[in-house]
Design a protein around this motif. Structure first.
Motif, mmCIF file in Angstrom:
data_model
loop_
_atom_site.group_PDB
_atom_site.id
_atom_site.type_symbol
_atom_site.label_atom_id
_atom_site.label_comp_id
_atom_site.label_asym_id
_atom_site.label_seq_id
_atom_site.Cartn_x
_atom_site.Cartn_y
_atom_site.Cartn_z
ATOM 1 N N ARG A 76 -36.114 -40.578 -27.808
ATOM 2 C CA ARG A 76 -36.949 -40.660 -28.998
ATOM 3 C C ARG A 76 -38.388 -41.009 -28.617
ATOM 4 O O ARG A 76 -38.637 -41.679 -27.626
ATOM 5 C CB ARG A 76 -36.399 -41.717 -29.958
ATOM 6 N N PHE A 77 -39.335 -40.576 -29.423
ATOM 7 C CA PHE A 77 -40.744 -40.867 -29.171
ATOM 8 C C PHE A 77 -41.460 -41.046 -30.505
ATOM 9 O O PHE A 77 -40.955 -40.654 -31.560
ATOM 10 C CB PHE A 77 -41.402 -39.740 -28.367
ATOM 11 N N ARG A 97 -43.725 -40.300 -33.399
ATOM 12 C CA ARG A 97 -44.308 -39.103 -34.023
ATOM 13 C C ARG A 97 -45.507 -39.523 -34.865
ATOM 14 O O ARG A 97 -45.401 -40.397 -35.718
ATOM 15 C CB ARG A 97 -43.277 -38.383 -34.898
ATOM 16 N N TYR A 103 -51.720 -37.206 -29.147
ATOM 17 C CA TYR A 103 -50.442 -37.701 -29.634
ATOM 18 C C TYR A 103 -49.332 -36.677 -29.471
ATOM 19 O O TYR A 103 -48.324 -36.713 -30.177
ATOM 20 C CB TYR A 103 -50.561 -38.122 -31.102
ATOM 21 N N ASP A 104 -49.527 -35.756 -28.538
ATOM 22 C CA ASP A 104 -48.455 -34.817 -28.218
ATOM 23 C C ASP A 104 -47.255 -35.574 -27.656
ATOM 24 O O ASP A 104 -47.390 -36.624 -27.045
ATOM 25 C CB ASP A 104 -48.969 -33.787 -27.209
ATOM 26 N N ARG A 105 -46.076 -35.020 -27.848
ATOM 27 C CA ARG A 105 -44.852 -35.683 -27.429
ATOM 28 C C ARG A 105 -44.886 -36.108 -25.958
ATOM 29 O O ARG A 105 -44.481 -37.203 -25.592
ATOM 30 C CB ARG A 105 -43.669 -34.754 -27.697
ATOM 31 N N TYR A 106 -45.391 -35.258 -25.086
ATOM 32 C CA TYR A 106 -45.385 -35.546 -23.658
ATOM 33 C C TYR A 106 -46.567 -36.398 -23.217
ATOM 34 O O TYR A 106 -46.589 -36.904 -22.103
ATOM 35 C CB TYR A 106 -45.333 -34.240 -22.857
ATOM 36 N N ASN A 157 -45.007 -40.093 -24.424
ATOM 37 C CA ASN A 157 -43.864 -40.582 -23.652
ATOM 38 C C ASN A 157 -43.440 -39.511 -22.660
ATOM 39 O O ASN A 157 -42.478 -38.781 -22.885
ATOM 40 C CB ASN A 157 -42.708 -40.934 -24.592
ATOM 41 N N GLY A 183 -39.624 -40.014 -21.318
ATOM 42 C CA GLY A 183 -38.497 -39.797 -22.215
ATOM 43 C C GLY A 183 -37.304 -40.636 -21.799
ATOM 44 O O GLY A 183 -37.421 -41.832 -21.534
#
Length: 455
Positions: free
Chosen positions: A420-421, A423, A435-438, A441, A444
């Motif tokens: 989870r990260f 959003r 604030y992109d997912r990668y 975090n 992961g």
């Protein structure tokens, strides 16, 4: 960072620097030396109808010396700071009533504690503190505790004299809605002043099963800090407006430097409500204190704990002429609800632990963009971690007490099991830069396996 299944390429061009080019480096050295001595005396001095009157005396002293040295022209050193402090306190615990005995027996167990103390810093004024506590147990399964304290405090040595360092950091600029790389100034701030703190705590515990098997807790805490110092708050549009001399931009409006040293404040108000429970049992049975000694080491033990922190108020006032920063209402990005849970199962030689945490969603306001179009919405976040361990020789006995398995321990740790990260979205549902997912975090889910053997 490319997404899975995508490729990226970068081309670098290398050129020789002119001979006249001067490359400089910054170097900051810091040294801290400390000495701390403390003497405590705890003694019953008299016997009252409800129990012994206890006196607690404590005295001590400390000496801290901090010095820093900067080896460049842009990063000036702070002068060395020496602080010698002598402190003393005296406390009295007075039993007021005793259950089933004497006057006031109907009230149960009731006692009061009063503690007064002072700390003197050589070359400065004395800091005083007063603590008043009341403990009440109307029944054997119920405990109530209240505490009211007032204390004067001064900035510590690190806040005043930590070496100043400048580093380049990457962070999100909420005003321009882009990723910036400003210079981040950290270190001590010699202009900090003294302050005072008032703290009120009220909490209770109930054991409905009569033993330690199930405990239900409820607590309330309120803290008011007047004057004093705090760390630099998370950068938001409201924080930048409150510290215009701390956040520097160039002619194009881009972030170039942030002075993140500790700041002096007018007032800081915090209040929270805490509720939770802890459940312990052995092979499905609640564990009472008398039974605990009889449990064989080979039996399984289980425990479950859940605690909820509900932030009722969190307001920071920098100066009397500025509006307070509501850290729960969009000025500080602080979640209102925090939930943590833990489940443990184990026996000698084997165990497993699950740790979970959840926080409510947060919205950070950007008043520079109308109609809330620049606000950042942080969704609620839940994460779960897993820890396991196995000791073959302890678990299986003599068969594994020799050879490779002797004195060994195998551990497996899984962080963020469900990957989870956080959003983050703008009002139109798009993800803001940085604030992109990668980017938030990149790791992961992580799995760590450890094999340890004692020779």
């Amino acid at each position: 960072m490319p997404l899975p299944g995508q490729f990226s390429a970068e081309i670098y061009t290398y050129v020789a620097l002119p001979r006249a080019t001067l490359i400089t480096t910054d170097r900051v050295q810091s040294q801290t030396r400390g000495l701390d001595v403390k003497v405590i005396v705890d003694k019953a001095v008299a016997t009252l109808p409800a129990g012994p009157l206890t006196v607690n005396l404590a005295t001590g002293g400390s000496h801290v010396a901090v010095g820093s040295d900067a080896r460049d022209t842009a990063n000036a050193s702070l002068p060395g700071l020496r602080r010698t402090e002598i402190n003393a306190q005296a406390g009295f615990t007075v039993p007021l009533t005793r259950r089933r005995e004497g006057p006031g027996a109907v009230l149960g167990e009731l006692s009061a504690t009063v503690t007064a103390g002072m700390a003197g810093i050589l070359g400065s004024t004395v800091q005083r503190q007063l603590d008043n506590a009341l403990s009440w147990s109307p029944a054997a399964t119920v405990q109530v505790f209240g505490d009211y304290s007032i204390a004067e405090d001064a900035p510590d040595v690190a806040q005043l004299n930590a070496p100043q360092t400048r580093t380049v950091v990457r962070l999100y600029d909420p005003v321009r809605q882009e990723v910036a790389a400003p210079i981040w100034l950290s270190g001590g701030n010699p202009n900090l002043r003294r302050g005072s703190r008032t703290n009120f705590v009220l909490k209770g515990a109930w054991r409905p099963l009569g033993g330690q098997g199930l405990t239900i807790n409820l607590g309330y805490q309120r803290q008011i800090a007047r004057g004093g110092a705090t760390g630099f708050p998370q950068l938001t549009p409201a924080v930048e407006a409150a510290f215009p001399d701390r956040v520097m931009r160039n002619g194009a409006g881009q972030l170039i430097e942030i002075d993140a040293r500790p700041v002096a404040i007018e007032q800081d108000d915090k209040a929270q409500l805490t509720a939770g429970f802890t459940l312990l049992w052995n092979l499905g049975r609640a564990v009472a204190p008398a039974q605990e000694r009889q449990i064989r080491a080979g039996n399984w033990r289980f425990s479950v704990a859940l605690i909820h922190h509900w932030q009722l108020e969190s307001r920071l006032t920098i100066r009397a002429d500025l509006p307070a920063l509501d850290r729960l209402g969009g000025d500080g990005g602080q979640p209102r609800h925090l939930l943590s849970a833990q489940a443990v199962a184990g026996k000698r030689g084997m165990g497993v632990t699950l740790n979970g945490r959840w926080q409510s969603g947060v919205r950070i306001r950007n008043l520079a963009i109308a109609a809330g179009r620049g606000d950042n919405a942080y969704a609620a976040l839940a994460q779960l971690d897993l820890d396991l361990f196995l000791e073959p020789a302890t678990l299986f006995g003599a068969r594994f007490d020799r050879g490779w398995a002797a004195n060994t321990r195998l551990s497996i740790n899984v962080q963020n099991m469900f990957d989870r990260f956080q959003r983050v979205t703008l009002a139109d549902g798009t993800v803001p830069a940085g604030y992109d997912r990668y980017q938030l975090n990149p790791l992961g889910r992580t799995v760590q396996v450890t094999f340890r053997k004692h020779l």
